[in-house]
Motif scaffolding. Structure first.
Motif, PDB file in Angstrom:
ATOM      1  N   LEU A  40       0.809  -1.214   0.000  1.00  0.00           N
ATOM      2  CA  LEU A  40       0.000   0.000   0.000  1.00  0.00           C
ATOM      3  C   LEU A  40       0.844   1.267   0.000  1.00  0.00           C
ATOM      4  CD1 LEU A  40      -2.856  -1.081   2.414  1.00  0.00           C
ATOM      5  CD2 LEU A  40      -3.092  -0.484  -0.008  1.00  0.00           C
ATOM      6  N   GLU A  41       2.027   1.208   0.576  1.00  0.00           N
ATOM      7  CA  GLU A  41       2.905   2.384   0.565  1.00  0.00           C
ATOM      8  C   GLU A  41       3.207   2.832  -0.864  1.00  0.00           C
ATOM      9  OE1 GLU A  41       5.334   2.059   4.749  1.00  0.00           O
ATOM     10  OE2 GLU A  41       6.049   0.853   3.071  1.00  0.00           O
ATOM     11  N   GLN A  42       3.210   1.904  -1.803  1.00  0.00           N
ATOM     12  CA  GLN A  42       3.457   2.228  -3.211  1.00  0.00           C
ATOM     13  C   GLN A  42       2.183   2.667  -3.934  1.00  0.00           C
ATOM     14  OE1 GLN A  42       6.706   2.159  -4.217  1.00  0.00           O
ATOM     15  NE2 GLN A  42       7.017   1.621  -2.074  1.00  0.00           N
ATOM     16  N   ASN A  43       1.035   2.110  -3.522  1.00  0.00           N
ATOM     17  CA  ASN A  43      -0.211   2.323  -4.260  1.00  0.00           C
ATOM     18  C   ASN A  43      -1.209   3.242  -3.577  1.00  0.00           C
ATOM     19  OD1 ASN A  43       0.513   0.409  -6.348  1.00  0.00           O
ATOM     20  ND2 ASN A  43       0.229  -1.145  -4.784  1.00  0.00           N
ATOM     21  N   ASP A  44      -1.215   3.256  -2.266  1.00  0.00           N
ATOM     22  CA  ASP A  44      -2.177   4.068  -1.510  1.00  0.00           C
ATOM     23  C   ASP A  44      -1.535   4.486  -0.188  1.00  0.00           C
ATOM     24  OD1 ASP A  44      -4.368   5.221  -0.250  1.00  0.00           O
ATOM     25  OD2 ASP A  44      -5.767   3.661  -0.897  1.00  0.00           O
ATOM     26  N   PRO A  45      -0.633   5.461  -0.228  1.00  0.00           N
ATOM     27  CA  PRO A  45       0.111   5.840   0.974  1.00  0.00           C
ATOM     28  C   PRO A  45      -0.772   6.270   2.150  1.00  0.00           C
ATOM     29  CG  PRO A  45       1.041   6.901  -0.974  1.00  0.00           C
ATOM     30  CD  PRO A  45      -0.215   6.208  -1.400  1.00  0.00           C
ATOM     31  N   ALA A  46      -1.896   6.907   1.867  1.00  0.00           N
ATOM     32  CA  ALA A  46      -2.781   7.343   2.953  1.00  0.00           C
ATOM     33  C   ALA A  46      -3.342   6.136   3.708  1.00  0.00           C
ATOM     34  CB  ALA A  46      -3.915   8.205   2.408  1.00  0.00           C
ATOM     35  N   LEU A  47      -3.745   5.098   2.992  1.00  0.00           N
ATOM     36  CA  LEU A  47      -4.261   3.892   3.633  1.00  0.00           C
ATOM     37  C   LEU A  47      -3.150   3.165   4.382  1.00  0.00           C
ATOM     38  CD1 LEU A  47      -6.570   1.974   4.231  1.00  0.00           C
ATOM     39  CD2 LEU A  47      -6.184   0.908   1.997  1.00  0.00           C
ATOM     40  N   ALA A  48      -1.945   3.139   3.814  1.00  0.00           N
ATOM     41  CA  ALA A  48      -0.813   2.514   4.504  1.00  0.00           C
ATOM     42  C   ALA A  48      -0.537   3.214   5.826  1.00  0.00           C
ATOM     43  CB  ALA A  48       0.430   2.561   3.615  1.00  0.00           C
ATOM     44  N   THR A  49      -0.591   4.536   5.835  1.00  0.00           N
ATOM     45  CA  THR A  49      -0.378   5.307   7.061  1.00  0.00           C
ATOM     46  C   THR A  49      -1.444   4.984   8.096  1.00  0.00           C
ATOM     47  OG1 THR A  49       0.693   7.078   5.834  1.00  0.00           O
ATOM     48  CG2 THR A  49      -0.207   7.650   7.991  1.00  0.00           C
ATOM     49  N   MET A  50      -2.695   4.867   7.651  1.00  0.00           N
ATOM     50  CA  MET A  50      -3.789   4.538   8.567  1.00  0.00           C
ATOM     51  C   MET A  50      -3.591   3.135   9.151  1.00  0.00           C
ATOM     52  SD  MET A  50      -7.925   4.585   7.883  1.00  0.00           S
ATOM     53  CE  MET A  50      -7.916   6.266   7.328  1.00  0.00           C
ATOM     54  N   MET A  51      -3.191   2.179   8.317  1.00  0.00           N
ATOM     55  CA  MET A  51      -2.960   0.816   8.808  1.00  0.00           C
ATOM     56  C   MET A  51      -1.820   0.786   9.822  1.00  0.00           C
ATOM     57  SD  MET A  51      -3.557  -1.794   5.639  1.00  0.00           S
ATOM     58  CE  MET A  51      -3.342  -3.253   6.638  1.00  0.00           C
ATOM     59  N   LYS A  52      -0.756   1.538   9.544  1.00  0.00           N
ATOM     60  CA  LYS A  52       0.362   1.604  10.493  1.00  0.00           C
ATOM     61  C   LYS A  52      -0.115   2.131  11.842  1.00  0.00           C
ATOM     62  CE  LYS A  52       4.061   2.539   7.214  1.00  0.00           C
ATOM     63  NZ  LYS A  52       5.041   3.559   6.793  1.00  0.00           N
ATOM     64  N   ALA A  53      -0.918   3.178  11.821  1.00  0.00           N
ATOM     65  CA  ALA A  53      -1.411   3.779  13.064  1.00  0.00           C
ATOM     66  C   ALA A  53      -2.281   2.800  13.844  1.00  0.00           C
ATOM     67  CB  ALA A  53      -2.191   5.052  12.757  1.00  0.00           C
ATOM     68  N   HIS A  54      -3.121   2.034  13.155  1.00  0.00           N
ATOM     69  CA  HIS A  54      -4.016   1.082  13.826  1.00  0.00           C
ATOM     70  C   HIS A  54      -3.281  -0.158  14.337  1.00  0.00           C
ATOM     71  CE1 HIS A  54      -7.333   3.475  12.282  1.00  0.00           C
ATOM     72  NE2 HIS A  54      -8.126   2.783  13.077  1.00  0.00           N
ATOM     73  N   ASN A  55      -2.067  -0.367  13.882  1.00  0.00           N
ATOM     74  CA  ASN A  55      -1.298  -1.547  14.298  1.00  0.00           C
ATOM     75  C   ASN A  55      -0.052  -1.199  15.091  1.00  0.00           C
ATOM     76  OD1 ASN A  55      -2.461  -4.159  12.969  1.00  0.00           O
ATOM     77  ND2 ASN A  55      -2.726  -2.536  11.474  1.00  0.00           N
TER      78      ASN A  55
END
Length: 60
Positions: A40-55
């Motif tokens: 996701l960091e390559q394709n959807d950085p905003a979603l990757a950031t959200m996933m990192k925060a939730h984990n």
């Protein structure tokens, strides 16, 4: 299918309440969640950031 169509009835249902949950990989193996985040960091950085925060709290 054709025998079922006469029994199908359409209707409107007003929404009185809507509940939502974020499922950001918390229930998956940390290894798998990490892999999803890397893609996701390559394709959807905003979603990757959200996933990192939730984990971020995970220790496994």
């Amino acid at each position: 299918m054709e025998r079922r169509i006469p029994g199908i009835i359409g209707f409107d249902l007003p929404i009185g309440r809507l509940e939502a949950k974020f499922k950001m990989g918390q229930d998956e193996r940390h290894y798998d969640t990490g892999g999803a985040i890397r893609v996701l960091e390559q394709n959807d950085p905003a979603l990757a950031t959200m996933m990192k925060a939730h984990n971020a709290h995970r220790q496994d």
